[in-house]
Design an enzyme around this catalytic site. Sequence first.
Site, PDB file in Angstrom:
ATOM      1  N   SER A 154       0.818  -1.220   0.000  1.00 46.24           N
ATOM      2  CA  SER A 154       0.000   0.000   0.000  1.00 46.24           C
ATOM      3  C   SER A 154       0.845   1.260   0.000  1.00 46.24           C
ATOM      4  CB  SER A 154      -0.926   0.004   1.216  1.00 46.24           C
ATOM      5  OG  SER A 154      -1.794  -1.092   1.194  1.00 46.24           O
ATOM      6  N   HIS A 187      12.335  47.715  20.886  1.00 49.03           N
ATOM      7  CA  HIS A 187      11.411  47.515  22.018  1.00 49.03           C
ATOM      8  C   HIS A 187      10.134  48.337  21.833  1.00 49.03           C
ATOM      9  CE1 HIS A 187      15.121  45.957  23.828  1.00 49.03           C
ATOM     10  NE2 HIS A 187      15.672  47.101  23.457  1.00 49.03           N
ATOM     11  N   GLN A 227       8.503   0.087   5.748  1.00 44.46           N
ATOM     12  CA  GLN A 227       7.331   0.058   4.871  1.00 44.46           C
ATOM     13  C   GLN A 227       7.070   1.438   4.295  1.00 44.46           C
ATOM     14  OE1 GLN A 227       2.805  -0.643   5.855  1.00 44.46           O
ATOM     15  NE2 GLN A 227       3.842  -2.624   5.673  1.00 44.46           N
ATOM     16  N   SER A 230     -15.646  47.894  11.430  1.00 48.49           N
ATOM     17  CA  SER A 230     -16.255  47.442  12.677  1.00 48.49           C
ATOM     18  C   SER A 230     -17.766  47.545  12.545  1.00 48.49           C
ATOM     19  CB  SER A 230     -15.776  48.302  13.850  1.00 48.49           C
ATOM     20  OG  SER A 230     -16.559  48.088  15.004  1.00 48.49           O
TER      21      SER A 230
END
Length: 484
Positions: A113, A160, A242, A290
């Site tokens: 598979s 920052h 596999q 909004s």
Amino acid sequence: MTESSERPTAPTTYQNPLVERYASAEMSRIFSPAFKFTTWRRLWIALAESEKELGLPIPDEAIASMREHLEEIDLDRAAELERRLRHDVMAHVHHFGEVAPEARAIIHLGATSAFVGDNTDLIQHREALLLVRRRLVSCIAALARFAREWRDLPTLGFTHFQPAQPTTVGKRATLWIQDLLLDLEEIEHRLATLRFRGVRGTTGTEASFLELFEGDHAKVRELNRRVAAKMGFDRLYPVTGQTYTRKSDYAYLATLAGIATSASKFANDVRLLQHLKEVEEPFEKEQIGSSAMAYKRNPMRSERINALARHVIALSLDPAMTAAAQWLERTLDDSANRRIAIPEAYLSIDATLLLMHNVADGLVVRPQVIRRHLEEELPFMATEAILMRAVKRGGDRQDLHERIRRHSVAAAERVKNEGGINDLGERILSDPAFGLSEADMAEALDPARYVGRAPQQVDAFLEEEVAPVLERYGTGEEAPELRA
């Protein structure tokens, strides 16, 4: 039929918003059942062709029938077979045999598979990465135009998120582009090293194929090479269990997560700048910001970039955990997770980059607002230049330094405590100890004096780093219109 029953009704099952709202049809197609199952059939055809070329007695009509019925897939019939057989691959083996009966006896000959499942997954990775690469280049091209246009517009820098030495709007954009270029390098590496699983057999030993070719090891090796070549691969995993190693899935999704971090950083910066009213994402003529506050212009596209990028980053943990949890030659606890995590990661990054291109291509710059913010902070940053100019004219450095300190404190108090404007320049100009004229002060407060080599850095970066990429790939700018 009653009137009410004729009205359209909303779906009563979950609809994935990545498919319904955000990602492109191109990316959705790569992870569609049609792509997956036709690829399975293409793999079975490539296997049969290669086995015949290497001497197995496979009839020509079998291969011709498989080719003729390649796209004749009835998903309802396949689902019916799977309910009976409890095996998805064998359901499609049987279904293909039904529509191509001449090939029924040789479909999937010698394979397991994972031959169709894993190799199809790798093909999907390849096709999706190629599309992501195109999206990346498109974003790079849009931001390159933006950087070029605003290469020398001084703007307040932030460390920052506190005012810092000025840079330029264009120079800031190069930081976004550089992240994308690093992502592009990663994508190129992943594509260059992407391998094919091949026809390794049930536990990767190729025992079934060795049996078919009566112990001829060379033919088994050549079978792998030929099937890989027919599917567009020139490299194979040298060994597998596999399945191919699940570390590969982690590598690909980690690459997508890296792109997501770049996009998210860009979107965060746009959101901060839009708060400052310096740079804004595009806003449609009839767009509503909004439902309550009609005046608002929310950075909704940048926020959506952050939301989708966060999902990509989170999804990258799935394949890492899957790879870590595999047992010996394989276990099946990977299957359900991979069906969700891998497609969603690609769909999410596709949507993210579509949004990023849309925002980057429509960024609105407000030079007057940028100038005002600079003027509010620049006097503090110009004090060293003012001090040096006054000392050159015979002033006492220590005395002047103390005067600047006192003037700076007073100006800062006025801004912070009284809400007034920064009048440090006026205070220094009116202090006879400095002996400066208005022309001297204007020159000292010229923002262009404080951006260093930013404009030249933009020029060099675009020429040396970006131009070769756009020359190699083109602009890539055929991104479809946003769906929502």
